[in-house]
Design a protein around this motif. Structure first.
Motif, mmCIF file in Angstrom:
data_model
loop_
_atom_site.group_PDB
_atom_site.id
_atom_site.type_symbol
_atom_site.label_atom_id
_atom_site.label_comp_id
_atom_site.label_asym_id
_atom_site.label_seq_id
_atom_site.Cartn_x
_atom_site.Cartn_y
_atom_site.Cartn_z
ATOM 1 N N CYS A 187 18.162 35.911 -55.761
ATOM 2 C CA CYS A 187 16.757 36.189 -55.657
ATOM 3 C C CYS A 187 15.752 35.055 -56.399
ATOM 4 O O CYS A 187 15.915 35.308 -57.740
ATOM 5 C CB CYS A 187 16.360 37.650 -55.480
ATOM 6 S SG CYS A 187 14.646 37.661 -54.806
ATOM 7 N N THR A 214 11.932 33.851 -56.854
ATOM 8 C CA THR A 214 10.575 34.153 -56.698
ATOM 9 C C THR A 214 9.601 33.437 -57.630
ATOM 10 O O THR A 214 10.077 33.338 -58.761
ATOM 11 C CB THR A 214 10.513 35.597 -56.814
ATOM 12 O OG1 THR A 214 9.073 35.852 -56.240
ATOM 13 C CG2 THR A 214 10.716 36.192 -58.220
ATOM 14 N N GLN A 225 6.772 35.314 -58.076
ATOM 15 C CA GLN A 225 5.979 36.717 -58.362
ATOM 16 C C GLN A 225 6.724 37.479 -59.549
ATOM 17 O O GLN A 225 7.752 37.029 -59.936
ATOM 18 C CB GLN A 225 6.212 37.558 -57.072
ATOM 19 C CG GLN A 225 5.595 36.971 -55.816
ATOM 20 C CD GLN A 225 3.965 36.484 -55.971
ATOM 21 O OE1 GLN A 225 3.330 37.493 -56.610
ATOM 22 N NE2 GLN A 225 3.827 35.384 -55.395
ATOM 23 N N CYS A 281 10.779 40.516 -57.527
ATOM 24 C CA CYS A 281 11.835 39.807 -56.618
ATOM 25 C C CYS A 281 11.966 40.980 -55.315
ATOM 26 O O CYS A 281 12.466 41.896 -55.768
ATOM 27 C CB CYS A 281 13.131 39.157 -56.984
ATOM 28 S SG CYS A 281 13.647 38.023 -55.798
ATOM 29 N N GLU A 308 14.044 45.535 -54.634
ATOM 30 C CA GLU A 308 12.994 44.855 -55.288
ATOM 31 C C GLU A 308 13.269 45.170 -56.744
ATOM 32 O O GLU A 308 13.249 46.478 -57.382
ATOM 33 C CB GLU A 308 11.504 45.614 -54.878
ATOM 34 C CG GLU A 308 10.203 44.761 -55.737
ATOM 35 C CD GLU A 308 9.062 45.548 -55.487
ATOM 36 O OE1 GLU A 308 8.204 45.257 -55.919
ATOM 37 O OE2 GLU A 308 9.015 46.141 -54.461
ATOM 38 N N ARG A 361 13.072 33.858 -61.982
ATOM 39 C CA ARG A 361 11.624 33.660 -61.728
ATOM 40 C C ARG A 361 11.261 32.271 -62.127
ATOM 41 O O ARG A 361 11.674 31.785 -63.085
ATOM 42 C CB ARG A 361 10.747 34.456 -62.629
ATOM 43 C CG ARG A 361 10.109 35.441 -61.658
ATOM 44 C CD ARG A 361 9.078 36.433 -62.795
ATOM 45 N NE ARG A 361 10.276 37.639 -62.895
ATOM 46 C CZ ARG A 361 10.330 37.973 -64.162
ATOM 47 N NH1 ARG A 361 9.718 37.522 -65.214
ATOM 48 N NH2 ARG A 361 11.252 39.115 -64.419
#
Length: 130
Positions: A38, A40, A42, A45, A88, A115
């Motif tokens: 994942c 991201t 943000q 994730c 998440e 990230r």
């Protein structure tokens, strides 16, 4: 002398056959996730996973997500061997395939959370006539 030579070749071959039988027994239980990574920008994730697994046909399995409370997801249909999971997390997550009868972890898959930070480009000259 020929008997010794024959034993030198037969014994390693026999050990190789025994070892390969154990390797297939180890691969009897497995779990896979798609996607496994994942990415991201943000702090955490959010990802929708499709989990698939293989186990013994007469055994009921549960899923355990490491990042959550140590609860087991056991409402998985026994024969389906597929499960959609919304997840998440801010860090890597381990998901286990657990035998329901004895709560033994038989397989695992790691979900890698990456990230990436966006670099904001700054102008070299802070002032301008125009």
């Amino acid at each position: 002398m020929s008997q010794r030579v024959a034993m030198q070749f037969i014994l390693p071959l026999f050990l190789l056959l025994i070892h390969s039988g154990n390797a297939s027994a180890l691969e009897k239980n497995y779990i896979k996730a798609k996607p496994e990574t994942c990415v991201t920008t943000q702090p955490s994730c959010q990802i929708n996973l499709l989990l698939s697994w293989q186990g013994e046909p007469t055994t009921t399995y549960c899923l355990q997500v490491e990042a959550r409370e140590p609860e087991l997801i056991c409402d998985v249909p026994n024969r389906a061997q597929h499960y959609k999971l919304a997840l998440e997390s801010a860090s890597d997550v381990m998901i286990y395939l657990v035998r329901k009868q004895d709560k033994q972890k038989v397989a695992q898959v790691m979900i890698d959370v990456q990230r990436h930070f966006l670099n904001q480009k700054r102008r070299k000259v802070a002032w301008s006539i125009f």
